[in-house]
Each structure stands twice: as structure tokens, then as C-alpha cells.
Design an enzyme around this catalytic site. Structure first.
Site, short mmCIF file in Angstrom:
data_model
loop_
_atom_site.label_atom_id
_atom_site.label_comp_id
_atom_site.label_asym_id
_atom_site.label_seq_id
_atom_site.Cartn_x
_atom_site.Cartn_y
_atom_site.Cartn_z
N CYS A 8 0.83 -1.20 0.00
CA CYS A 8 0.00 0.00 0.00
C CYS A 8 0.87 1.25 0.00
O CYS A 8 1.71 1.43 0.88
CB CYS A 8 -0.91 -0.01 1.23
SG CYS A 8 -1.90 1.49 1.40
N CYS A 282 19.75 -4.78 28.50
CA CYS A 282 20.78 -4.99 29.52
C CYS A 282 22.00 -5.58 28.81
O CYS A 282 21.98 -6.75 28.40
CB CYS A 282 20.24 -5.93 30.59
SG CYS A 282 21.36 -6.20 31.97
#
Length: 309
Positions: A8, A282
């Protein structure tokens, strides 16, 4: 000028209109049968919903544009992107300058390594481009809640060319890294909390893969989490990390690895700052190298200065 079909065209047009260096993005129909069609007829005339992208070559290269393009499509999906199905939603790259083909081929070759399935993106000279109806132009600007199958926000993330940061050989990696760096990046070990080099460092700059030098994180996204390891709310670009399920130590976690080097970096958790997306990357200090903002230009990272505070 380059012509990109990515499903699209509403989302593709809006995405590229936000990419730095793009001068204009226009929705239209390309490479079907004949030079006349419209939105109601494209499924009969074989045209693809396509966006004409005009860009400033002094600010962005064709390769960078194509890396943006591959970021927002599934290149292995034939005649389908997002929820849209049909030949008008096929993916394609259509060029008007034959010199562009070498760059297009280069990107295809690099991207093929990322997928097990065959890439089915068309690459062909532009036969014709028919501008779409006015109501399709800037559709998502006029209709902010309109349908879109891609994440427009990714347009503001820098494109990082993986080919600039090749992975060394196994022998070279062993010679380059310290014994501790090797154990963490290559053997998936974890360094000690609160006694590593970056856990409490917040200077401006970027953090790169200790193995390849590929940029991974920015100081702009670093925060104090209290865990004892460097913590980031996001990578510097969504393209530069890979994720893997980790069931070690009788836990189920999401491991984070670097793209080019395939280095073990750490793990990502969902207990990060809510106002920054809610994620906490982390990361082991031994997996990354800090490049101060003042040194980025000299070390070849000047193109990422806007990504650093």
C-alpha cells in the site's frame, strides 16, 4: 529519482517523506500494461502501487534509500504486504538510470543473506509511472489514523550499512579480543554487575560492537536502571540487533546479539522506562566499545552525530 513498490503506497509515501535527504515522495502506479490506469483498475492493468522518490544525492545515497526500503517490506512475500493481497501490492524497484542497477544488485546480494527464502522483489527499468489520484497523495498526513502496514516511526532511525562492518575470521576475533571479551561475545557468558567499564558511564557518544565496530547504541538512550550493567531503552537503529530465545539457567529470556558480528550482547527486558517504550536492553560492557562524541567524526561515525545528545 527511484521508484519503489512496497505494498500500500500510503505508508511507503509517508515513510519516505520523513527520511532525511528525500525531496519529494509521490504515490502512483507503475509497470503495468499500458500507460493509463486508476485505483479501481490496477488489479486489471497489472500496475503496482509505487512511490516516486526524489532525493538529494548530497544528503542520501541510493543504497541508503534501498536499505530504508528493505527495512519496511517483507522481500520474500509475493503479491502480499501487511494485510494487502494482489499483484498491485507486489514489491519492486524500478529505475530510470542504468547506472543504478549495479547498486540495486549490490543491495539484493547483501540482503539475500538475511533470508532463508528467495527474495521476490522485482527489479526492472521503469516503463511508466502514473500519478495516483489527489486523495491518495499525503493520505496519512490528511488521515493520521488511516490504515498503514509499516512502522512510520522507523524513518527517523539511521540506516547503518552492514557491509562497512564485516565480521573478522574466527582467528582474527580471538587475536583481537581480550580473554574476557571473547568469553562474553563468543561463549555467551555474562560479566559481573557493578564492576564493568560502562555501567555508570553517561558521557555523550555511541557504543559499537567490540568485534566489528558496527554502531549499536547511543548515549541518548542510556539510563540508570540499578541493575549494574549498561542499560538502553533501544538500539541506535532497529536493524543492528538480532533476537534469540534463551532458555539457559531455567529461565526464558530474549537474548540480544549484534547483526554483523553475531556477538552476544546481553538480554532485553520489559521493565524499562514507560515513557521511552518500556524496554531495557541490559548489555555487557565487554561486548561494546564506547566512541566519545568528540571522536565520532574522526573515527568514521560522523553520520550518526544527530543520533547523539
Amino acid at each position: 529519482m527511484i521508484y519503489l513498490a512496497g505494498g500500500c503506497f500510503w505508508g511507503v509515501e509517508e515513510y519516505f517523506s520523513q527520511v532525511d535527504g528525500v525531496l519529494d515522495a509521490v504515490s502512483g502506479y507503475a509497470n503495468g500494461r499500458g500507460d493509463t490506469t486508476n485505483y479501481q483498475l490496477i488489479h486489471q492493468t497489472g500496475h503496482a502501487e509505487t512511490v516516486e522518490v526524489a532525493y538529494d544525492t548530497n544528503r542520501i545515497s541510493l543504497k541508503e534509500l534501498l536499505l530504508h526500503f528493505f527495512r519496511i517490506i517483507d522481500p520474500t512475500s509475493l503479491n502480499k504486504q501487511g494485510n494487502d493481497r494482489g499483484s498491485q501490492y507486489r514489491t519492486g524497484i524500478y529505475y530510470t538510470d542504468k547506472a543504478d542497477l549495479a547498486i540495486i544488485d549490490e543491495v539484493f546480494k547483501e540482503k539475500a543473506k538475511d533470508y532463508k527464502k528467495k527474495i521476490v522483489v522485482e527489479k526492472a527499468p521503469l516503463k511508466h509511472f502514473i500519478k495516483a489520484e489527489d486523495y491518495h497523495q499525503d493520505y496519512l498526513k490528511k488521515n493520521p489514523n488511516g490504515y498503514c502496514h509499516i512502522d512510520i516511526n522507523q524513518a527517523t532511525y539511521p540506516v547503518i550499512d552492514e557491509s562497512k562492518y564485516p565480521k573478522p575470521s574466527a582467528t582474527e576475533i580471538k587475536e583481537k579480543l581480550s580473554a574476557d571479551e571473547y568469553r562474553v561475545t563468543q561463549k555467551n557468558e555474562t560479566e559481573k554487575a557493578f564492576s564493568n567499564r560502562y555501567w555508570d558511564s553517561f558521557d555523550a557518544g555511541i557504543y559499537v560492537d567490540v568485534v566489528t565496530g558496527e554502531p549499536l547504541f547511543s548515549s541518548k538512550d542510556k539510563f540508570e536502571s540499578g541493575c549494574g550493567w549498561p542499560s538502553f531503552s533501544r538500539p541506535i537503529s532497529p536493524d543492528v540487533v538480532r533476537y534469540k530465545e534463551d532458555k539457559s539457567f531455567n529461565m526464558t529470556r530474549t537474548e540480544v546479539r549484534s547483526r554483523s558480528g553475531n556477538s552476544h550482547l546481553g538480554h532485553v527486558f520489559t521493565d524499562g522506562p514507560k515513557d521511552q517504550g518500556g524496554l531495557r536492553y541490559c548489555i555487557n560492557s565487554l561486548s561494546i566499545t564506547f566512541i566519545p562524541k568528540a571522536d565520532m567524526e574522526a573515527k568514521g561515525y560522523g553520520y550518526l552525530l544527530s543520533s547523539v545528545e
